[in-house]
Write a protein that holds these residues in place. Structure first.
Motif, short mmCIF file in Angstrom:
data_model
loop_
_atom_site.label_atom_id
_atom_site.label_comp_id
_atom_site.label_asym_id
_atom_site.label_seq_id
_atom_site.Cartn_x
_atom_site.Cartn_y
_atom_site.Cartn_z
N GLY A 9 43.72 40.61 36.28
CA GLY A 9 43.12 39.57 37.10
C GLY A 9 42.32 38.54 36.32
O GLY A 9 41.63 37.71 36.92
N ARG A 10 42.42 38.54 35.01
CA ARG A 10 41.63 37.61 34.20
C ARG A 10 42.48 36.56 33.47
O ARG A 10 41.95 35.76 32.71
N LEU A 11 43.78 36.60 33.66
CA LEU A 11 44.65 35.64 32.98
C LEU A 11 44.79 34.37 33.80
O LEU A 11 44.65 34.38 35.03
N THR A 12 45.08 33.26 33.12
CA THR A 12 45.28 31.98 33.79
C THR A 12 46.68 31.47 33.48
O THR A 12 47.34 31.92 32.53
N TRP A 13 47.11 30.48 34.26
CA TRP A 13 48.44 29.91 34.05
C TRP A 13 48.53 29.10 32.76
O TRP A 13 49.63 28.79 32.29
N ARG A 14 47.39 28.76 32.18
CA ARG A 14 47.38 28.03 30.92
C ARG A 14 47.60 28.96 29.73
O ARG A 14 48.05 28.52 28.65
#
Length: 214
Positions: free
Chosen positions: A135-140
């Motif tokens: 839950g800590r990843l981003t699309w960037r």
């Protein structure tokens, strides 16, 4: 990340990856020196392979995760674990699809090859699934993760031009020419990016399920 089970799993992965790398270095350097070239030449050659670089990174990251103490350092960050998962999965996939069977290996080299291309990719992927915070990843993030493989593409082309040794058949410029070799590199980088997006998607789905389950 700080549980005994996660540390034990990380320690196991670190040992397998490190041993596989060390043995491959010994095999390659010994062969190079037997052919009359220098130890340094053999060392540069073996560490010019993306497989060796990635397995070495896995060993370092897994060793860091195996240590007790604060689990929030750079090597144990969710983004780092996810990036390394992408890299080592691509190592396994490219080997299975494009490279397996191209060289006839015997004895210890067979075991080392299996460790580098099959065992470590599976173990580290399972580690990420089981123990990495979700839950800590981003699309960037997948774009950032492309930096390492993109730099490797540049390095491998320079290395090949300087030494006339092109390490992978899909990047063999004298045979394929630059347009096709660069096209192959572009497709592989696209695979890195797509897998990165898949990792982020899985990360978010997993996090939502954990929250709903709570």
């Amino acid at each position: 990340m700080s549980t005994s089970a996660s540390r034990l799993a990380a320690a196991l992965i670190a040992c397998v990856a490190a041993l596989s790398v060390v043995l491959r270095v010994w095999i390659v350097v010994s062969g190079v020196m037997a052919g009359g070239r220098s130890f340094l030449d053999g060392l540069v050659l073996v560490f010019s392979y993306f497989t060796i670089q990635t397995n070495a990174i896995v060993a370092v990251v897994a060793a860091a995760c195996a240590l007790p103490g604060r689990p929030d350092g750079f090597l144990a960050r969710p983004q780092t674990l996810a990036a390394v998962t992408v890299y080592i999965v691509i190592v396994g996939v490219i080997y299975a699809v494009l490279l397996a069977g191209l060289r006839q290996l015997t004895g210890l080299a067979v075991i080392v090859d299996i460790g580098l291309h099959r065992v470590v990719p599976v173990l580290f992927t399972l580690y990420w699934l089981a123990f990495a915070p979700k839950g800590r990843l981003t699309w960037r993030d997948p774009l950032v993760w492309l930096i390492f493989p993109a730099l490797y593409v540049v390095y491998s082309l320079i290395y090949g031009a300087l030494t006339s040794r092109y390490l992978y058949p899909f990047a063999n410029v004298p045979v394929l020419g630059y347009p096709r070799a660069l096209g192959n590199a572009g497709l592989i980088l696209l695979a890195f990016y797509i897998l990165g997006l898949a990792i982020v998607t899985l990360d978010r789905i997993w996090a939502r399920k954990s929250l709903s389950g709570a």
